[in-house]
Motif scaffolding. Structure first.
Motif, short mmCIF file in Angstrom:
data_model
loop_
_atom_site.label_atom_id
_atom_site.label_comp_id
_atom_site.label_asym_id
_atom_site.label_seq_id
_atom_site.Cartn_x
_atom_site.Cartn_y
_atom_site.Cartn_z
N ASP A 1 74.73 21.26 -10.50
CA ASP A 1 75.71 20.22 -10.80
C ASP A 1 76.66 20.18 -9.60
N VAL A 2 76.56 19.14 -8.78
CA VAL A 2 77.25 19.10 -7.48
C VAL A 2 78.72 18.73 -7.65
N HIS A 3 79.58 19.56 -7.07
CA HIS A 3 81.02 19.28 -7.06
C HIS A 3 81.46 18.66 -5.74
N TYR A 4 80.99 19.22 -4.63
CA TYR A 4 81.33 18.72 -3.30
C TYR A 4 80.07 18.69 -2.43
N VAL B 1 78.36 22.39 -2.92
CA VAL B 1 78.95 23.42 -3.77
C VAL B 1 78.91 22.89 -5.19
N GLY B 2 78.51 23.74 -6.13
CA GLY B 2 78.47 23.31 -7.52
C GLY B 2 78.09 24.47 -8.43
N LYS B 3 77.73 24.14 -9.67
CA LYS B 3 77.34 25.16 -10.65
C LYS B 3 75.88 25.01 -11.04
N LEU B 4 75.25 26.14 -11.28
CA LEU B 4 73.85 26.14 -11.71
C LEU B 4 73.74 25.66 -13.16
N ILE B 5 72.86 24.68 -13.38
CA ILE B 5 72.66 24.19 -14.75
C ILE B 5 71.22 24.42 -15.22
N ALA C 1 74.40 13.29 -4.70
CA ALA C 1 74.04 12.95 -6.08
C ALA C 1 74.75 13.93 -6.99
N GLU C 2 74.97 13.53 -8.23
CA GLU C 2 75.69 14.40 -9.16
C GLU C 2 74.91 15.67 -9.46
N MET D 1 82.34 14.78 -5.40
CA MET D 1 81.33 14.15 -6.26
C MET D 1 81.79 14.02 -7.71
N ARG D 2 82.92 14.65 -8.05
CA ARG D 2 83.43 14.56 -9.42
C ARG D 2 84.56 13.54 -9.52
N ASN D 3 85.55 13.68 -8.66
CA ASN D 3 86.66 12.73 -8.62
C ASN D 3 86.26 11.58 -7.71
N LYS D 4 85.43 10.69 -8.22
CA LYS D 4 84.76 9.70 -7.39
C LYS D 4 85.69 8.67 -6.75
#
Length: 391
Positions: free
Chosen positions: A84-87, A117-121, A150-151, A379-382
């Motif tokens: 889940d991509v944050h940046y 950078v992001g979290k593993l889903i 991409a998100e 990628m979150r605060n678009k």
């Protein structure tokens, strides 16, 4: 003139001619062709749809990216993870691909961006065996797959690193660090064999790799760095990192300035005899042509056959090729870089940060060399406003 991948000139001066001072000259940087950058335009996207992800697609070369809703990627291999991509960081490689100036022609449509950078889903068995679990925050160097704008994106477990829970850097910092710093670290250790108190001249340009080399050489290797930069902003950043001197390569007085710095360090014969003449010729090439060296991406290289004599040599280095041959060294370099960051020894640079929906407004700043370093996409605060960074 020819296109090439992963070449760097290493010009080594004889120790006997440096009055006992060890010296290395390494050129690091990214220079694209003079093709026009993609024209910015207002981004248009439909509202998010259930079960879909938003992504920025390259659909036509040298055209703005297109924001669309897509089906999420599916993990198919046991060595894959879904993030889940944050940046996502953007660099010169992305620009070259968008203009079809890379050494390979990408298949369109394509999702750019390879540092995320992001979290593993979702994780496969190989990730589990390596201690990863769903929810872990990771930084990925997805240089063989891209897909970061991409998100959600897929990555191989060998290209991700867990973010320490006690990290001292922001997620945006982490997004900008791996490619530049791993490349610079391996090159400085394995290609230059840099030692404490060595003097090294780094052709920074405005590249993330060049700035990473300055940061590592100065603050980890404790060497004396002269940075040759494309802009005054970049030179200021190199000085902030601790460079002994930082000069603009477009300055006609560059060679004289380097001579003066050398004199201060008791380097008496830097331009004398045949080897010195070749060194001066290389500097002139750096100053006036600006199309000499790259590290791990594509560029146009001028004919350097005349400077391959005496104390000069051409040494190739491409991070992904190096990874295939020495994966353990590649992994260890990533661990070392994150440790340096955790200890506060290094400070990664990026020029702008902006929301995903501002992508086309900031993409041109990379190709036009407006600011040093990379651009970070939130990628979150678009809708996040474009912010120029001072770090």
């Amino acid at each position: 003139m020819s296109s090439t991948v992963g070449f760097r000139i290493l010009a080594k001066l004889s120790r006997s001619r440096l009055s006992g001072l060890s010296s290395r000259i390494i050129s690091v940087g990214r220079f694209s062709s003079t093709a026009e950058s993609a024209e910015s335009s207002k981004d248009v996207t439909s509202a998010p749809q259930p079960g879909k992800i938003q992504a920025a697609l390259l659909k036509e070369f040298s055209s703005p990216l297109v924001l669309e809703n897509l089906d999420p990627p599916r993990r198919a291999q046991e060595n894959e993870v879904l993030i889940d991509v944050h940046y996502c960081a953007l660099s010169a490689s992305d620009v070259l691909l968008s203009q079809n100036l890379h050494t390979f022609e990408p298949k369109l449509p394509m999702i750019l961006g390879y540092e995320v950078v992001g979290k593993l889903i979702e994780i496969g068995t190989q990730a589990e065996k390596n201690g990863y679990k769903i929810g872990d925050k990771v930084v990925a160097l997805n240089k063989e797959r891209y897909g970061g704008l991409a998100e959600k994106c897929l990555a191989e477990v060998g290209n991700i690193w867990k973010v320490p829970s006690t990290k001292s850097a922001s997620s945006a910092d982490l997004a900008s660090i791996l490619d530049s710093y791993i490349t610079a670290l391996v090159a400085l250790e394995r290609k230059v064999s840099l030692n404490e108190d060595d003097m090294i001249l780094i052709n920074v340009g405005v590249s993330g790799i060049g700035l990473a080399a300055v940061d590592l050489a100065t603050n980890v290797f404790k060497a004396k760095v002269i940075g040759v930069c494309a802009t005054e902003d970049c030179a200021d950043r190199a000085r902030e990192m601790g460079a002994f001197a930082a000069l603009k390569y477009k300055d006609k007085k560059l060679i004289k300035q380097i001579e003066e710095i050398a004199a201060e360090r008791d380097i008496k014969a830097i331009f004398e005899d045949e080897d010195g003449a070749y060194f001066k010729k290389m500097l002139s090439c750096l100053c006036h042509e600006g199309r000499v060296i790259i590290a791990g991406t594509t560029a146009t290289m001028a004919d350097v056959s005349d400077v391959q004599k005496g104390s000069f040599s051409i040494t190739g280095f491409n991070l992904m090729e190096y990874k295939k041959k020495k994966p353990d060294v590649y992994r260890q370099a990533g661990d070392d870089v994150l440790q340096f960051l955790e200890e506060g020894l290094i400070a990664p640079s990026y020029s702008l940060i902006a929301g995903m929906h501002k992508i086309n407004d900031v993409f041109g700043s990379i190709s036009e060399n407006v600011f040093p370093g990379k651009v970070i996409i939130d990628m979150r605060n678009k809708e996040a406003a474009i912010t120029k960074m001072v770090t």
